[in-house]
Design an enzyme around this catalytic site. Structure first.
Site, PDB file in Angstrom:
ATOM      1  N   ARG A  40       0.860  -1.190   0.000  1.00  0.00           N
ATOM      2  CA  ARG A  40       0.000   0.000   0.000  1.00  0.00           C
ATOM      3  C   ARG A  40       0.887   1.226   0.000  1.00  0.00           C
ATOM      4  NH1 ARG A  40      -4.028  -1.794  -1.122  1.00  0.00           N
ATOM      5  NH2 ARG A  40      -6.098  -1.484  -0.230  1.00  0.00           N
ATOM      6  N   GLU A  52      -1.309   8.068  -4.533  1.00  0.00           N
ATOM      7  CA  GLU A  52      -1.779   7.631  -5.849  1.00  0.00           C
ATOM      8  C   GLU A  52      -3.244   8.034  -6.061  1.00  0.00           C
ATOM      9  OE1 GLU A  52      -1.035   3.357  -5.126  1.00  0.00           O
ATOM     10  OE2 GLU A  52      -3.192   3.076  -5.216  1.00  0.00           O
ATOM     11  N   HIS A  93      -1.293   0.086  -9.619  1.00  0.00           N
ATOM     12  CA  HIS A  93      -2.070  -0.623  -8.585  1.00  0.00           C
ATOM     13  C   HIS A  93      -2.971  -1.706  -9.204  1.00  0.00           C
ATOM     14  CE1 HIS A  93      -3.773  -0.090  -4.256  1.00  0.00           C
ATOM     15  NE2 HIS A  93      -3.851  -1.367  -4.652  1.00  0.00           N
TER      16      HIS A  93
HETATM   17  C1  GLV Z   1      -5.817  -4.006  -3.202  1.00  0.00           C
HETATM   18  O1  GLV Z   1      -4.918  -3.241  -3.124  1.00  0.00           O
HETATM   19  C2  GLV Z   1      -6.531  -4.516  -2.076  1.00  0.00           C
HETATM   20  O2  GLV Z   1      -6.301  -4.073  -0.939  1.00  0.00           O
HETATM   21  O3  GLV Z   1      -7.387  -5.384  -2.280  1.00  0.00           O
END
Ligand code: GLV
Length: 324
Positions: A238, A267, A285
Site C-alpha cells: 500500500r 496515488e 495498482h
Molecule cells: C488491493 O490493493 C486490495 O487491498 O485489495
C-alpha cells in the site's frame, strides 16, 4: 420494501445481479470517483454500501448517514475505512481477504522478474527504434534463480509469494511482527530474520504488510541504506509503507539497484520523479487485477453486504465490537 444500497464504482454484472435480488440498488456505473459531498449525499438514505479503496469512510461521512448499517470494501486493504468511527456509528465494515492472494502473489513475481531482467526498460528502448544489433552486454540484469528473497509481511500474500520462490531455487527470509507457525515456515521454506538482517542479506526485498500508522514509512532512508547496492525493492503493498521520496533518492544515487512498484504515496498522483528513472518498473495498482480475481472480490463484498443487512455476522467482519 428492499433495503437501499449504494455501489460507489463500476462492478461486474453478476455483482449487480446478486445485489439486485436483495436490495434496491443505486450504482455509480459511470465509474467516476464520487467527491466526499456527493458520496455523503448519495449514501444519506442507504442501509449499505459497496465501496472501493479510493472511497474514504470516516466520521465526517458517517455523521451524515444515519441509516447506514454496513460498508463492504472491495479490497483486502481497509486503510480507507475508519473502523473506530464505523463502530461508533453502528456500521459493520468488511473486506475481501483470501480471494486475491494468488493473483497478487503472481503479480509480485511479474514485478520481480520484470525488474531484475529490465523488461520494461528494454521494451521502451526497442519500441523507440534503438535496437541496431545484438550485443553480449545488452541489458544485463540480475539472476533471480538462486538469489535471496526477503519477504516483509508474512500474511497470506507473503506466504503465497514464498511458495512461488521454490520454483526459482531461492533462499527465502521473512520478517513479520509475529513469527509464523513452524509448519508454515517449513511449507514456505522460509526462515525468520529480524528486519535489519533481512534488509542486509536479501537480493530482493518484497513488501506485503497492510498500511497503518505502525507501517507508515516502514521502508525509509535508513532501511534503504541497509540494503545491498545490488538489491531490488518490490512494492505491491500500500502506498505509504515506503517513503517514496527516500526511495527515489536511493534509486537516483544507486544506493539500491532498482524497484518494482505497483503502489505509491498519494496515488494516483504519484511522485513524477519516478518517471525519470530507468531503474524502476511502474504499474498502476493492478496486482489483483485479473478477471476472475476482481470478480470474486466484488462478489465476496456483495455477499458480506447481503449477510450484514440480513442481520447475520458477515464472513469478513473487520470491527466485531460493533455487534456488542
Ligand atoms: C488491493 O490493493 C486490495 O487491498 O485489495
Amino acid at each position: 420494501m428492499k433495503p437501499k444500497v449504494l455501489v460507489t464504482r463500476e462492478v461486474f454484472d453478476d455483482t449487480l445481479e446478486l445485489l439486485g435480488r436483495h436490495f434496491d440498488v443505486e450504482s455509480n456505473q459511470a465509474d467516476t470517483s464520487l467527491s466526499p459531498d456527493e458520496f455523503a449525499r448519495r449514501l444519506a438514505d442507504k442501509a449499505g454500501a459497496l465501496t472501493v479503496l479510493t472511497d474514504r469512510v470516516d466520521e465526517a461521512l458517517l455523521g451524515q448517514c444515519p441509516r447506514l448499517k454496513a460498508v463492504c470494501n472491495i479490497a483486502v486493504g481497509f486503510n480507507n475505512l475508519d473502523l473506530k468511527a464505523c463502530t461508533t456509528h453502528g456500521v459493520m465494515a468488511t473486506n475481501t481477504p483470501g480471494v486475491l492472494d494468488a493473483a497478487t502473489a503472481d503479480f509480485t513475481w511479474a514485478l520481480i522478474l520484470a525488474t531484475a531482467r529490465r523488461l520494461t526498460e528494454a521494451e521502451a528502448w526497442l519500441r523507440a527504434g534503438e535496437w541496431k544489433g545484438w550485443k553480449l552486454k545488452q541489458f544485463l540484469g540480475a539472476d533471480v534463480h538462486g538469489a535471496t528473497l526477503g519477504i516483509v509481511g508474512m500474511g497470506r500474500i507473503g506466504q503465497a509469494v514464498a511458495r512461488r520462490a521454490a520454483g526459482f531455487d531461492m533462499n527465502v527470509l521473512y520478517y513479520n511482527r509475529k513469527r509464523i507457525a513452524p509448519e508454515l515456515e517449513r511449507e514456505c521454506r522460509a526462515t525468520y530474520a529480524p528486519l535489519d538482517e533481512l534488509l542486509a542479506r536479501a537480493d530482493f526485498v518484497t513488501l506485503h504488510t497492510p498500511y497503518s500508522p505502525e507501517t507508515h514509512h516502514l521502508i525509509g532512508a535508513g532501511e534503504l541504506a541497509k540494503m545491498k547496492p545490488t538489491a531490488i525493492l518490490i512494492h505491491a503493498a500500500r502506498g505509504g509503507v515506503v517513503d517514496d521520496i527516500a526511495l527515489i533518492e536511493a534509486l537516483k544515487h544507486k544506493k539500491i539497484a532498482a524497484a518494482g512498484m505497483d503502489v505509491f504515496e498519494g496515488e494516483p498522483k504519484f511522485n513524477p520523479e519516478f518517471l525519470k528513472l530507468a531503474n524502476v518498473v511502474l504499474a498502476p495498482h493492478i496486482a489483483s487485477a485479473t478477471v476472475n480475481t476482481r470478480r470474486n472480490m466484488a462478489l465476496l463484498a456483495a455477499r458480506n453486504l447481503v449477510a450484514a443487512l440480513a442481520g447475520e455476522r458477515p464472513p469478513n467482519l473487520l470491527n466485531p465490537d460493533v455487534l456488542k
